[in-house]
Design an enzyme around this catalytic site. Structure first.
Site, mmCIF file in Angstrom:
data_model
loop_
_atom_site.group_PDB
_atom_site.id
_atom_site.type_symbol
_atom_site.label_atom_id
_atom_site.label_comp_id
_atom_site.label_asym_id
_atom_site.label_seq_id
_atom_site.Cartn_x
_atom_site.Cartn_y
_atom_site.Cartn_z
ATOM 1 N N ASP A 148 0.821 -1.219 0.000
ATOM 2 C CA ASP A 148 0.000 0.000 0.000
ATOM 3 C C ASP A 148 0.857 1.273 0.000
ATOM 4 O OD1 ASP A 148 1.016 -0.410 2.466
ATOM 5 O OD2 ASP A 148 -0.839 -0.004 3.577
ATOM 6 N N HIS A 162 23.606 12.186 -17.952
ATOM 7 C CA HIS A 162 22.568 12.136 -16.908
ATOM 8 C C HIS A 162 23.025 11.275 -15.727
ATOM 9 C CE1 HIS A 162 19.057 13.620 -19.670
ATOM 10 N NE2 HIS A 162 19.920 14.562 -19.344
ATOM 11 N N ASP A 205 23.631 19.888 -12.185
ATOM 12 C CA ASP A 205 22.469 20.199 -13.039
ATOM 13 C C ASP A 205 21.246 19.923 -12.178
ATOM 14 O OD1 ASP A 205 20.415 20.277 -14.911
ATOM 15 O OD2 ASP A 205 21.498 19.113 -16.422
ATOM 16 N N ASP A 223 15.735 24.766 -14.725
ATOM 17 C CA ASP A 223 16.744 23.803 -15.180
ATOM 18 C C ASP A 223 18.065 24.551 -15.328
ATOM 19 O OD1 ASP A 223 18.093 21.686 -16.290
ATOM 20 O OD2 ASP A 223 16.950 21.634 -18.164
ATOM 21 N N HIS A 238 25.034 16.706 -27.571
ATOM 22 C CA HIS A 238 23.604 16.974 -27.379
ATOM 23 C C HIS A 238 23.222 18.291 -28.046
ATOM 24 C CE1 HIS A 238 24.670 19.881 -24.235
ATOM 25 N NE2 HIS A 238 25.407 18.946 -23.647
ATOM 26 N N HIS A 284 16.213 22.968 -24.939
ATOM 27 C CA HIS A 284 14.852 22.412 -25.078
ATOM 28 C C HIS A 284 13.860 23.418 -24.516
ATOM 29 C CE1 HIS A 284 15.285 21.467 -20.773
ATOM 30 N NE2 HIS A 284 16.492 21.023 -21.075
ATOM 31 N N HIS A 323 11.621 18.934 -19.857
ATOM 32 C CA HIS A 323 11.735 18.810 -21.317
ATOM 33 C C HIS A 323 10.314 19.027 -21.815
ATOM 34 C CE1 HIS A 323 15.655 16.254 -21.035
ATOM 35 N NE2 HIS A 323 15.799 17.486 -20.604
ATOM 36 N N GLU A 352 22.163 25.387 -23.218
ATOM 37 C CA GLU A 352 23.036 24.540 -22.418
ATOM 38 C C GLU A 352 24.111 23.828 -23.235
ATOM 39 O OE1 GLU A 352 21.073 20.896 -20.987
ATOM 40 O OE2 GLU A 352 19.181 21.744 -21.664
ATOM 41 N N TYR A 386 32.610 17.673 -23.263
ATOM 42 C CA TYR A 386 32.864 16.515 -22.390
ATOM 43 C C TYR A 386 33.994 15.697 -23.021
ATOM 44 C CZ TYR A 386 28.055 18.038 -21.656
ATOM 45 O OH TYR A 386 26.941 18.804 -21.466
ATOM 46 N N ARG A 420 29.241 21.799 -18.585
ATOM 47 C CA ARG A 420 28.004 22.296 -19.203
ATOM 48 C C ARG A 420 27.598 23.554 -18.439
ATOM 49 N NH1 ARG A 420 25.469 17.976 -19.179
ATOM 50 N NH2 ARG A 420 24.078 18.060 -17.383
ATOM 51 N N GLU A 430 24.192 26.021 -18.190
ATOM 52 C CA GLU A 430 22.789 26.024 -18.630
ATOM 53 C C GLU A 430 22.000 27.119 -17.930
ATOM 54 O OE1 GLU A 430 20.607 22.431 -17.580
ATOM 55 O OE2 GLU A 430 19.128 22.862 -19.142
HETATM 56 N N1 GLY Z 1 18.387 18.585 -16.633
HETATM 57 C C1 GLY Z 1 18.253 17.906 -17.858
HETATM 58 C C2 GLY Z 1 18.593 18.768 -18.976
HETATM 59 O O1 GLY Z 1 19.318 19.725 -18.815
HETATM 60 O O2 GLY Z 1 18.128 18.608 -20.064
HETATM 61 MN MN MN Z 2 18.135 21.225 -19.788
HETATM 62 MN MN MN Z 3 19.696 20.610 -16.959
#
Ligand code: GLY
Ligand code: MN
Ligand code: MN
Length: 430
Positions: free
Chosen positions: A36, A234, A251, A262, A341, A345, A352, A375, A379, A397, A399
């Site tokens: 539960d 991640h 992050d 973010d 990447h 976003h 996201h 961002e 790396y 990174r 961001e």
């Molecule tokens: N925190 C995930 C990203 O930056 O997309």
């Molecule tokens: Mn992000």
């Molecule tokens: Mn992020």
């Protein structure tokens, strides 16, 4: 938020449905962890956006017949025994009096009432099907209905997500608050970091600031990645030791009133960048600053990403990490092992966030009150082929969250330091 905000959204959404139509929007459901005990509950963003209704196992049905609109809400009925364990429920009466439904029913009556409503409408709209398979009650009638109704899932979802792309004043205020709390959390982390700590101690400090500020949820699992762990995009184990001489990539972002922040910052664990760290850091910072400067209405994602790639490739050439002609390197995607990447976003109710990057078959142009992240990163994983080992294990990174304005943009997370001297100065503070 005022009830009228949600009502206006429902009315706007209904305008895009054709004919006599029903739009069926399910809530999130509690997911059982064991016996539960449940996983933490968080309302589904689409459902929240249209209803402001906080409970699980609910379904909103928006009904349009000619010029008549009706908002029907199915929800958990009052249940004194269940409420002793799980807290007070709004109940069927409250769904109308407190949350503005025109009609409300127990979710247990969903099949019967929906059967009746379906006879009045020729077009049934709903969201992507996976959502309909969750919840205790909400799929049996719908799956039957799908068999004999004209179903238009994507039209509803496309329009709803287009609406979510542009933030109103209420939403921008929530995002500013999420940003303010998240900035304070990152500042606290920068001040407390010392060699020898574990990443989870830093995570605890971040979460303390967010929770103590009234943010019950984080927008996503925080990433606290020292040294080479930053090369795992991640990394969320957050159990590594913070070593003297390494960088720490954090992050993390709070969720405030359902809206996400973010932020990523990367800084030296001992408070001083090495020459190699600072050189790479400045390339990433230059890319980020140039992209932010380029943000204004009319710009597209591909232009922003291409700009970040150009700055990063030029920087890697100057440092001797890449060798050759910049255009040819970009053409052959030589940056991909180090910058794998995208530039960012959409950001909103989800980290996201929803919303297509296409407008028809054309790239979508940024417009005032859209929010996006910027961002870029570099790396260099240990053992990278053909790379001087002095660069190994550096992952960076940076961001920030950017609101598009009429004239350009406004960086919601601007107050968090990111120039190397400013970072080193902040890290000297207790
Ligand atoms: N925190 C995930 C990203 O930056 O997309
Ligand atoms: Mn992000
Ligand atoms: Mn992020």
């Amino acid at each position: 938020m005022e009830l009228s905000v949600f009502e206006n959204r429902r009315l706007e959404l209904l305008q895009c449905l054709s004919g006599d139509a029903l739009a069926v929007i399910p809530s999130a459901t509690m997911v059982l962890r064991n016996r539960d005990v449940h996983y933490p509950f968080r309302q589904h963003s689409d459902f929240w956006y249209l209803t402001g209704f906080p409970e699980q196992d609910a379904v909103a049905v928006l009904f349009k017949k000619g010029d008549v609109f009706r908002y029907v809400l199915f929800c958990q009925p009052k249940d004194p025994v269940a409420e002793v364990w799980m807290g007070e429920r709004v109940g069927v009466d409250g769904a109308c009096t407190v949350f503005g439904a025109d009609e409300a029913y127990s979710i247990q009556d969903f099949d019967t009432v929906m059967g009746r409503l379906l006879q009045e409408a020729s077009n049934l709209y709903t969201l992507s099907l996976p959502q309909l398979t969750v919840g205790q009650y909400q799929h049996s009638v719908l799956s039957g209905a799908l068999a004999h109704c004209r179903l238009t899932a994507s039209a509803l979802e496309d329009h709803l997500h287009l609406m979510r792309l542009t933030k109103d004043e209420n939403e921008m205020a929530c995002m500013r608050l999420a940003a303010e709390v998240s900035v304070r959390a990152h500042q606290q982390a920068m001040r407390m970091v010392r060699p020898g700590m574990h990443a989870y101690e830093v995570q605890a400090a971040l979460e303390h600031v967010m929770l103590a500020s009234g943010c019950h949820h984080q927008a996503y699992e925080p990433i606290v990645a020292p040294g080479k762990h930053a090369c795992v995009l991640h990394y969320t184990d957050n159990d590594a030791v913070l070593c003297d001489g390494d960088l720490l990539l954090i992050d993390a972002g709070a969720e405030s009133d359902y809206y996400a922040c973010d932020i990523t910052r990367t800084f030296p664990i001992n408070g001083r960048f090495t020459d190699e760290q600072k050189a790479l850091y400045n390339v990433v910072l230059d890319a980020q600053n140039q992209v932010i400067t380029a943000i204004e209405p009319g710009v597209t994602w591909d232009v922003l990403h291409a700009l970040s790639v150009k700055v990063i490739v030029d920087g890697l050439l100057q440092l001797g990490i890449l060798v050759g002609d910049a255009d040819a390197l970009i053409e052959s995607q030589a940056h991909k092992p180090f910058y794998m990447h995208g530039i960012g976003h959409w950001l909103g109710l989800d980290v996201h966030d929803v919303g297509s990057r296409l407008d028809g078959d054309q790239p979508r142009r940024l417009a005032p009150h859209m929010v996006l992240t910027v961002e870029p990163g570099i790396y260099i994983a240990p053992g990278s082929d053909g790379i001087d080992p002095k660069w190994y294990g550096i992952g960076i990174r940076i961001e920030d969250d950017v609101l598009v304005t009429e004239q350009g943009c406004d960086v919601l997370t601007e107050s968090l330091v990111k120039d190397p001297d400013g970072i080193e100065a902040l890290m000297q503070q207790d």
